[in-house]
Design a protein around this motif. Structure first.
Motif, mmCIF file in Angstrom:
data_model
loop_
_atom_site.group_PDB
_atom_site.id
_atom_site.type_symbol
_atom_site.label_atom_id
_atom_site.label_comp_id
_atom_site.label_asym_id
_atom_site.label_seq_id
_atom_site.Cartn_x
_atom_site.Cartn_y
_atom_site.Cartn_z
ATOM 1 N N PHE A 146 0.875 -1.177 0.000
ATOM 2 C CA PHE A 146 0.000 0.000 0.000
ATOM 3 C C PHE A 146 0.909 1.223 0.000
ATOM 4 O O PHE A 146 1.501 1.578 1.029
ATOM 5 C CB PHE A 146 -0.924 -0.011 1.220
ATOM 6 C CG PHE A 146 -1.869 -1.180 1.249
ATOM 7 C CD1 PHE A 146 -3.169 -1.052 0.768
ATOM 8 C CD2 PHE A 146 -1.459 -2.408 1.729
ATOM 9 C CE1 PHE A 146 -4.041 -2.137 0.778
ATOM 10 C CE2 PHE A 146 -2.314 -3.495 1.748
ATOM 11 C CZ PHE A 146 -3.611 -3.362 1.266
ATOM 12 N N CYS A 147 1.050 1.849 -1.156
ATOM 13 C CA CYS A 147 2.000 2.946 -1.309
ATOM 14 C C CYS A 147 1.574 3.862 -2.451
ATOM 15 O O CYS A 147 1.286 3.360 -3.548
ATOM 16 C CB CYS A 147 3.395 2.390 -1.558
ATOM 17 S SG CYS A 147 4.669 3.636 -1.843
ATOM 18 N N PRO A 148 1.478 5.164 -2.247
ATOM 19 C CA PRO A 148 1.692 5.847 -0.970
ATOM 20 C C PRO A 148 0.454 5.753 -0.082
ATOM 21 O O PRO A 148 -0.668 5.938 -0.559
ATOM 22 C CB PRO A 148 1.949 7.302 -1.397
ATOM 23 C CG PRO A 148 1.191 7.451 -2.685
ATOM 24 C CD PRO A 148 1.231 6.107 -3.354
ATOM 25 N N ALA A 149 0.661 5.462 1.169
ATOM 26 C CA ALA A 149 -0.436 5.359 2.129
ATOM 27 C C ALA A 149 0.113 5.610 3.529
ATOM 28 O O ALA A 149 1.202 5.150 3.865
ATOM 29 C CB ALA A 149 -1.103 3.988 2.049
ATOM 30 N N LYS A 150 -0.654 6.340 4.321
ATOM 31 C CA LYS A 150 -0.255 6.660 5.692
ATOM 32 C C LYS A 150 -1.264 6.094 6.679
ATOM 33 O O LYS A 150 -2.465 6.040 6.389
ATOM 34 C CB LYS A 150 -0.161 8.181 5.884
ATOM 35 C CG LYS A 150 0.899 8.853 5.030
ATOM 36 C CD LYS A 150 0.923 10.355 5.294
ATOM 37 C CE LYS A 150 1.970 11.048 4.424
ATOM 38 N NZ LYS A 150 1.991 12.512 4.660
ATOM 39 N N VAL A 151 -0.781 5.696 7.830
ATOM 40 C CA VAL A 151 -1.653 5.242 8.914
ATOM 41 C C VAL A 151 -2.237 6.468 9.600
ATOM 42 O O VAL A 151 -1.504 7.316 10.111
ATOM 43 C CB VAL A 151 -0.879 4.377 9.924
ATOM 44 C CG1 VAL A 151 -1.769 4.012 11.112
ATOM 45 C CG2 VAL A 151 -0.341 3.120 9.256
ATOM 46 N N THR A 152 -3.569 6.569 9.582
ATOM 47 C CA THR A 152 -4.237 7.702 10.232
ATOM 48 C C THR A 152 -4.837 7.324 11.575
ATOM 49 O O THR A 152 -5.082 8.179 12.417
ATOM 50 C CB THR A 152 -5.354 8.252 9.333
ATOM 51 O OG1 THR A 152 -6.287 7.198 9.027
ATOM 52 C CG2 THR A 152 -4.772 8.805 8.039
ATOM 53 N N ASP A 153 -5.082 6.022 11.772
ATOM 54 C CA ASP A 153 -5.645 5.573 13.042
ATOM 55 C C ASP A 153 -5.185 4.150 13.308
ATOM 56 O O ASP A 153 -4.989 3.359 12.367
ATOM 57 C CB ASP A 153 -7.177 5.639 13.032
ATOM 58 C CG ASP A 153 -7.767 5.398 14.413
ATOM 59 O OD1 ASP A 153 -7.260 6.008 15.383
ATOM 60 O OD2 ASP A 153 -8.711 4.588 14.538
ATOM 61 N N LEU A 154 -5.007 3.836 14.562
ATOM 62 C CA LEU A 154 -4.528 2.510 14.958
ATOM 63 C C LEU A 154 -5.231 2.116 16.240
ATOM 64 O O LEU A 154 -5.167 2.837 17.243
ATOM 65 C CB LEU A 154 -3.010 2.556 15.162
ATOM 66 C CG LEU A 154 -2.316 1.305 15.703
ATOM 67 C CD1 LEU A 154 -2.566 0.115 14.792
ATOM 68 C CD2 LEU A 154 -0.817 1.557 15.848
ATOM 69 N N GLN A 155 -5.914 0.983 16.207
ATOM 70 C CA GLN A 155 -6.648 0.500 17.371
ATOM 71 C C GLN A 155 -6.130 -0.879 17.758
ATOM 72 O O GLN A 155 -6.186 -1.820 16.960
ATOM 73 C CB GLN A 155 -8.146 0.423 17.079
ATOM 74 C CG GLN A 155 -8.790 1.752 16.750
ATOM 75 C CD GLN A 155 -10.261 1.605 16.415
ATOM 76 O OE1 GLN A 155 -10.933 0.694 16.905
ATOM 77 N NE2 GLN A 155 -10.756 2.494 15.560
ATOM 78 N N ALA A 156 -5.615 -0.976 18.978
ATOM 79 C CA ALA A 156 -5.172 -2.274 19.491
ATOM 80 C C ALA A 156 -6.390 -3.076 19.925
ATOM 81 O O ALA A 156 -7.239 -2.580 20.682
ATOM 82 C CB ALA A 156 -4.216 -2.082 20.661
ATOM 83 N N GLN A 157 -6.487 -4.301 19.450
ATOM 84 C CA GLN A 157 -7.591 -5.188 19.794
ATOM 85 C C GLN A 157 -7.032 -6.483 20.367
ATOM 86 O O GLN A 157 -5.836 -6.767 20.248
ATOM 87 C CB GLN A 157 -8.443 -5.476 18.553
ATOM 88 C CG GLN A 157 -9.049 -4.213 17.940
ATOM 89 C CD GLN A 157 -9.872 -4.486 16.693
ATOM 90 O OE1 GLN A 157 -9.736 -5.544 16.078
ATOM 91 N NE2 GLN A 157 -10.712 -3.536 16.311
ATOM 92 N N GLN A 158 -7.898 -7.283 20.978
ATOM 93 C CA GLN A 158 -7.414 -8.490 21.636
ATOM 94 C C GLN A 158 -6.712 -9.436 20.678
ATOM 95 O O GLN A 158 -5.681 -10.028 21.007
ATOM 96 C CB GLN A 158 -8.579 -9.218 22.305
ATOM 97 C CG GLN A 158 -8.150 -10.455 23.088
ATOM 98 C CD GLN A 158 -9.297 -11.094 23.838
ATOM 99 O OE1 GLN A 158 -10.397 -10.563 23.880
ATOM 100 N NE2 GLN A 158 -9.043 -12.241 24.448
ATOM 101 N N ASP A 159 -7.240 -9.561 19.471
ATOM 102 C CA ASP A 159 -6.671 -10.519 18.517
ATOM 103 C C ASP A 159 -5.800 -9.870 17.452
ATOM 104 O O ASP A 159 -5.434 -10.505 16.464
ATOM 105 C CB ASP A 159 -7.792 -11.318 17.843
ATOM 106 C CG ASP A 159 -8.739 -10.422 17.049
ATOM 107 O OD1 ASP A 159 -8.685 -9.182 17.232
ATOM 108 O OD2 ASP A 159 -9.521 -10.946 16.242
ATOM 109 N N GLY A 160 -5.461 -8.593 17.621
ATOM 110 C CA GLY A 160 -4.617 -7.938 16.629
ATOM 111 C C GLY A 160 -4.721 -6.431 16.677
ATOM 112 O O GLY A 160 -5.038 -5.836 17.718
ATOM 113 N N HIS A 161 -4.473 -5.802 15.542
ATOM 114 C CA HIS A 161 -4.564 -4.342 15.422
ATOM 115 C C HIS A 161 -5.403 -3.991 14.201
ATOM 116 O O HIS A 161 -5.308 -4.650 13.152
ATOM 117 C CB HIS A 161 -3.169 -3.726 15.270
ATOM 118 C CG HIS A 161 -2.340 -3.778 16.519
ATOM 119 N ND1 HIS A 161 -2.386 -2.803 17.475
ATOM 120 C CD2 HIS A 161 -1.473 -4.719 16.970
ATOM 121 C CE1 HIS A 161 -1.561 -3.109 18.462
ATOM 122 N NE2 HIS A 161 -0.997 -4.281 18.166
#
Length: 434
Positions: A146-161
């Motif tokens: 995925f390029c160009p692409a930026k992470v705008t949000d990140l949510q930690a969850q029990q089984d991953g992100h």
């Protein structure tokens, strides 16, 4: 390359790598190779790997800019194992000898490849060219880029992100790998701390030309302002990323990549000085061991610090390369330490799949499990701690003008010259042999 995904359901991947510079791209290719070698009994389907990179690979890419890096012999060995060096070796300039000296004092020594039975101690490559090759290989691999692409949000969850990208894509991964550099967005989203040592130095980086051939020598010269390193480079006529122009003495001219540590004010002044003034200052600081400096290309600068995460892991997340630690350029260990992070993670995952296959269990390997994340931490801790400690020792020891320290370090350099057997462990460390 993927540019957008409008599906409402997040794309499920096993491993998401944020950051596609040297560490991230190398890891992605290594994971693709690992996935291809696992048997169907171990892996019911190939690993699904996503690489998220904010910048298109070109000369303006912050991770693949006009700088050059020295890839140590041990790193070349690992890149060969991953099948990557074969694609990069035509870009390399061999370092056959290293000359180390303390300006204004008697201490000096050499490290040489031939007594160790080697053709070279390492190779110098230009990052801009490496980036192009790595992304060409990624385009041929199973990695979803995925390029160009930026992470705008990140949510930690029990089984991953759960990752949200600025192009509308959402990804869910079992394991998140942060390879997004010193100002890691992943680290900021997860609120993870770093510790920092400011050396009050700024590095000027430039490509220079000399009127004598480099003959595959690299130089590390310790000055009162900090280390001054010269790395041999391919001639401008064979390099598309040439920042130093040819002079009339092109038949004998050679190029070096210069990394020069200076007090911030002096670095700022020399960064903007005219060519003649800069070359005169460089000549005065380095001497004439490589002949006369005759040209210089674009100069860039950056502050020199040692920044590191005390624990480069988090819930289902591993930090590698400059996202985990940024080093002072003394001894050129930054990329080499980052590559050992990559290899360490690949080894832990390979071991996990091998254990699963031997156990013949119906439970699939969870690549983001706490066990795997902590195995990685344990595998990397000693090498990482030793490297960080040694770098700080070198910077402080060779920047200190207190006379007992000066005498001690110069005696140490002389002993290496007088007693060649002492050189082997030093050379092994420099080459990344563990």
């Amino acid at each position: 390359m993927t540019t957008a995904n409008t599906a409402t359901k997040p794309l499920a991947v096993d491993i998401a790598i944020v950051g596609g510079a040297m560490a991230g791209a190398t890891l992605a290719l290594g994971l693709a190779k690992l996935s291809a070698t696992l048997s169907p009994a171990t892996l019911s389907r190939p690993l699904r790997i996503a690489l998220i990179e904010a910048h298109v690979s070109n000369n303006n890419h912050p991770g693949f800019d006009a700088r050059s890096i020295a890839i140590a012999h041990g790193s070349i060995f690992e890149l060969n194992r991953l099948g990557i060096w074969l694609k990069l070796q035509h870009l390399g300039t061999a370092i056959e000898n290293i000359h180390v000296s303390d300006r204004g004092h008697f201490g000096m020594t050499e490290l040489n490849a031939k007594p160790l039975g080697l053709d070279a101690l390492g190779q110098v490559v230009e990052l801009a060219q490496v980036g192009k090759v790595l992304f060409e290989q990624l385009a041929k691999s199973s990695v979803e880029v995925f390029c160009p692409a930026k992470v705008t949000d990140l949510q930690a969850q029990q089984d991953g992100h759960l990752l949200s990208l600025d192009n509308g894509t959402q990804l869910h991964c079992q394991l998140l790998v942060a390879a997004d550099g010193a100002n890691s967005v992943v680290r900021q989203h997860l609120g993870q701390p770093t510790e920092q040592i400011d050396f009050n130095q700024t590095a000027i980086v430039a490509n220079v030309s000399t009127d004598q051939p480099h003959q595959h020598w690299a130089y590390e010269r310790f000055t009162q302002t900090g280390p001054l390193a010269l790395l041999p480079m391919r001639s401008a006529s064979t390099s598309s990323a040439a920042n130093a122009t040819k002079s009339s003495s092109a038949s004998v001219q050679s190029r070096f990549s210069v990394v020069w540590a200076l007090p911030p004010a002096q670095a700022e002044q020399l960064k903007h000085a005219d060519k003649a003034e800069f070359l005169a200052a460089l000549q005065q600081a380095f001497g004439h061991r490589v002949g006369n400096f005759v040209d210089v290309g674009q100069r860039v600068s950056y502050p020199l610090t040692l920044s590191y995460m005390p624990r480069p892991i988090y819930h289902r997340c591993i930090f590698i390369g400059n996202a985990a630690q940024t080093l002072h350029p003394i001894a050129g260990q930054g990329f080499n330490l980052g590559l050992r992070d990559v290899v360490g993670l690949l080894n832990v995952l390979e071991q996990a799949f091998s254990t699963y296959q031997l156990a013949n269990t119906s439970t699939k390997v969870d690549v983001g499990s706490s066990a795997i994340v902590h195995q990685y931490l344990a595998a990397r801790q000693a090498d990482r701690d030793n490297t960080l400690r040694n770098i700080e020792f070198l910077v402080r020891g060779f920047s200190n003008q207190y006379w007992p320290m000066v005498a001690g370090r110069n005696l140490g350099l002389r002993l290496l010259s007088w007693l060649p057997p002492l050189k082997r462990p030093v050379a092994q460390t420099a080459m990344g042999w563990r």
